[in-house]
Design an enzyme around this catalytic site. Structure first.
Site, mmCIF file in Angstrom:
data_model
loop_
_atom_site.group_PDB
_atom_site.id
_atom_site.type_symbol
_atom_site.label_atom_id
_atom_site.label_comp_id
_atom_site.label_asym_id
_atom_site.label_seq_id
_atom_site.Cartn_x
_atom_site.Cartn_y
_atom_site.Cartn_z
ATOM 1 N N ASP B 296 0.861 -1.191 0.000
ATOM 2 C CA ASP B 296 0.000 0.000 0.000
ATOM 3 C C ASP B 296 0.894 1.236 0.000
ATOM 4 O OD1 ASP B 296 -2.984 0.869 0.513
ATOM 5 O OD2 ASP B 296 -1.686 2.144 1.767
ATOM 6 N N GLU B 339 -4.890 2.415 -3.763
ATOM 7 C CA GLU B 339 -3.442 2.417 -3.936
ATOM 8 C C GLU B 339 -2.841 1.145 -3.361
ATOM 9 O OE1 GLU B 339 -5.266 4.215 -2.046
ATOM 10 O OE2 GLU B 339 -4.380 4.709 -0.120
#
Lengths: 253, 425
Positions: B296, B339
């Site tokens: 992430d 993301e």
């Protein structure tokens, strides 16, 4: 449903038509008949024999023609002189006699296919010619020989048949005769004529020589076609020559 | 199918051939008819001209023999009448037009008439000179007989010329009939050959092409054909092949779009899960190890907020590329969401996996991100959680990797954290 009625074998009208047809049969037969004009005193071409029956080269040819045509023929006596009028008037259908194709005949009647080639002869004492002044020339009335003599302005004695020519010479009524050679041969068998010691001279003029034919009435032009075809068949079948041999040892076609 | 050459509709082509055939046959029929006319003419000639001519010659010959006969009769007879009759007949025959037509016969007959005329006149006076007259007569009589024989022979052989012509015509007719039949046979052969060459063979080619027709493959070269129908069929086949290829391409595109993330080009979560299940199942069978990871981007929201969503998208795109560069071809990777990225490291033990993840983290940290406007963006870091693929399944491993990821976040981000059990092992 329609009702079926019994049908008679022949109706009344049918019987009537049948009766008329049967009654008309002889009439049709009569209409089928040909009338032939023939000479009865011109041996060996056409004459009556000892039994009075017509005989001769032209007669047998006419009989063969009728048989070939499948027609019943009736012979009636005629002369060369009368034959043109007889044909024109329809009194005869065919003139069964040898006719040279003179302009007058061509114009007035129909001429069938020739059945022999004719020549003419002058018969007189040796040295005598028809051109000589004062010579009486015997001819058959209406013949090509008579026409020729007239054209040449010869002094003529006319008779109705070839046989009468001999009589004129025998009786001294003519000095010579101009006739078809075939007839001359027949006439010269006459012992009375032989005693005159006559000479025979063939004539080569084109008016006196040529193909001889039967005459046909101009009223039935279709008859010429039938007659010509029948004569052609007769020649092909040898009938001409058989008849020729019967009357003459030489061939005249 | 090559369409550069000219082609014709088969109906015109075969109509033309049939028309040509008919013209040739009509010509042959015309020739045969012409010969039949010759036969008819020759037959007619035999019937109409030859028959009478034969008769004429026979009659002429017979008349010459008759002159001979009458001459004998004249010289032998004691009867004056008979001699006169014989002379009369000889005279008639010699002057007859039929005899005058033949110069040789006419000349002999003329001589006979003259001699016999003189003899008849002499014998009429006295028969003593009979023998002398006979001696003079005999050679002439022999001539007459020879001439008659010649005429009879001529008559007999006269139809021969026409019959020979007839036979010649019949022979020619036979040859022409044979030639016509051969011609018809050749035409039939040509017809069959053309049918085979121009229609059947191209059709077989089309059949073979149909059998080999597959999407995305080049259509085999179809045989050239001058027949329009076959050409059109080939063209239709080409169109079909092109359509099939296009459809296959579209299908591939659709399939790619269904399985991949449109922004990064990485497999999407659903496709990743399907691939991962299958892969892990295989690895389990093969007793091979694997690590599951979750990555992430740290503080990614700031990029969106401080720069733009476009800049954020660009960062995600470049992150995806970096992931692909670092991971191996046998590894699985996907954009898991936002993301966040997930991956499976195949055949890695904990140590190798950690090293690989660390290299990824470092590469990302060192990467210079360039925005869509060309400006350099602030550097990015990534937090990665790793978990070994255990017997409890993919979901469990992902959950543990996620927990490790949270720990990495909690521990200050920009680091790789291994799941606790793995650390203990």
């Amino acid at each position: 449903m329609a009702e079926l009625k019994p049908v008679p074998f022949l109706s009344r009208r049918g019987w009537l038509l049948l009766a008329l047809a049967l009654a008309g049969a002889p009439v049709a037969h009569a209409a089928d008949e040909l009338v032939l004009g023939v000479l009865d005193n011109s041996p060996p071409m056409s004459f009556r024999d000892a039994r009075g029956e017509y005989s001769g080269y032209s007669i047998d040819m006419a009989r063969a023609l009728c048989k070939e045509l499948g027609r019943h023929c009736r012979f009636v006596s005629a002369t060369i002189a009368s034959s043109i009028d007889d044909l024109k008037q329809g009194r005869i259908d065919v003139a069964a006699m040898s006719l040279l194709p003179t302009p007058e005949r061509r114009a007035q009647i129909l001429l069938a296919r020739p059945y022999y080639t004719s020549i003419s002869a002058w018969v007189a004492r040796p040295g005598l010619l028809p051109e000589q002044t004062g010579v009486r020339v015997a001819v058959v009335q209406g013949s090509a020989q008579a026409r020729f003599a007239a054209q040449r302005q010869w002094q003529r004695v006319e008779v109705l048949s070839n046989a009468d020519l001999a009589m004129l010479l025998r009786q001294g009524k003519a000095d010579g005769m101009l006739a078809p050679m075939m007839s001359v041969i027949g006439l010269m068998k006459d012992p009375n004529l032989q005693t005159l010691d006559l000479s025979v001279q063939p004539r080569r003029e084109p008016e006196l020589t040529g193909a001889a034919s039967f005459g046909i009435t101009p009223l039935k032009p279709e008859l010429k076609t039938q007659v010509d075809a029948a004569l052609e068949r007769l020649e092909r079948d040898g009938v001409y020559d058989r008849i020729n041999s019967q009357y003459l040892s030489i061939r005249v076609n | 199918m090559p369409a550069a050459h000219r082609d014709f509709r088969s109906i015109w082509f075969f109509s033309l051939l049939a028309g040509l055939f008919m013209v040739v046959l009509s010509g042959a029929a015309w020739l045969i008819d012409l010969q039949q006319q010759h036969v008819q003419q020759a037959t007619l000639n035999l019937q109409q001209r030859m028959g009478p001519e034969v008769l004429r010659l026979q009659r002429l010959g017979r008349n010459l023999l008759q002159i001979h006969h009458e001459g004998d009769r004249l010289l032998l007879s004691d009867s004056k009448g008979e001699r006169r009759e014989a002379l009369l007949l000889v005279t008639l025959v010699s002057q007859h037009p039929s005899l005058q037509l033949d110069p040789r016969a006419a000349q002999q007959a003329e001589r006979a008439t003259q001699l016999l005329g003189e003899a008849a006149a002499d014998l009429a006076r006295s028969t003593q000179g009979r023998a002398a007259w006979r001696a003079r007569w005999e050679p002439l009589a022999a001539e007459l007989t020879r001439t008659a024989d010649d005429l009879m022979s001529q008559a007999a052989y006269l139809p021969g010329t026409d019959l020979a012509a007839l036979a010649q015509v019949a022979r020619q007719a036979r040859y022409q009939l044979l030639a016509t039949m051969v011609l018809a046979g050749l035409f039939s052969l040509a017809f069959l050959w053309l049918l085979h060459r121009r229609v059947l063979q191209p059709l077989l080619g089309v059949h073979q092409a149909l059998l080999k027709l597959q999407a995305g493959q080049t259509l085999p070269l179809l045989p050239r054909s001058a027949v329009r129908e076959v050409v059109v069929l080939g063209e239709a086949l080409n169109t079909l092949a092109a359509t099939m290829t296009e459809n296959e391409l579209v299908r591939h595109q659709l399939e790619f779009q269904a399985h991949h993330d449109s922004l990064t080009g990485l497999p999407n979560r659903r496709h990743f899960m399907a691939q991962a299940y299958e892969l892990l199942h295989r690895l389990r069978r093969e007793h091979r190890s694997a690590l599951v990871g979750m990555a992430d981007l740290d503080f990614f929201k700031r990029v969106n907020d401080e720069h733009s969503h476009a800049a954020g998208d660009e960062v995600l795109r470049q992150c995806g590329r970096l992931l692909r560069e670092v991971l191996r071809s046998q590894d699985l990777i996907c954009r898991f969401g936002g993301e966040e990225f997930a991956f499976v490291l195949v055949g890695c033990d904990v140590q190798d996996g950690r090293a690989l993840a660390e290299r990824l983290r470092q590469n990302l940290e060192q990467h210079r991100f360039i925005g869509p406007d060309g400006k350099v963006l602030p550097g990015m870091t990534v937090s990665i959680g790793l978990a070994p693929m255990g017997v409890d399944g993919l979901e469990r491993a992902l959950g543990e990797a996620d927990k490790a990821l949270y720990r990495a976040k909690d521990e200050g981000r920009n680091r790789v954290v291994l799941e606790e059990r793995a650390v203990a092992a």
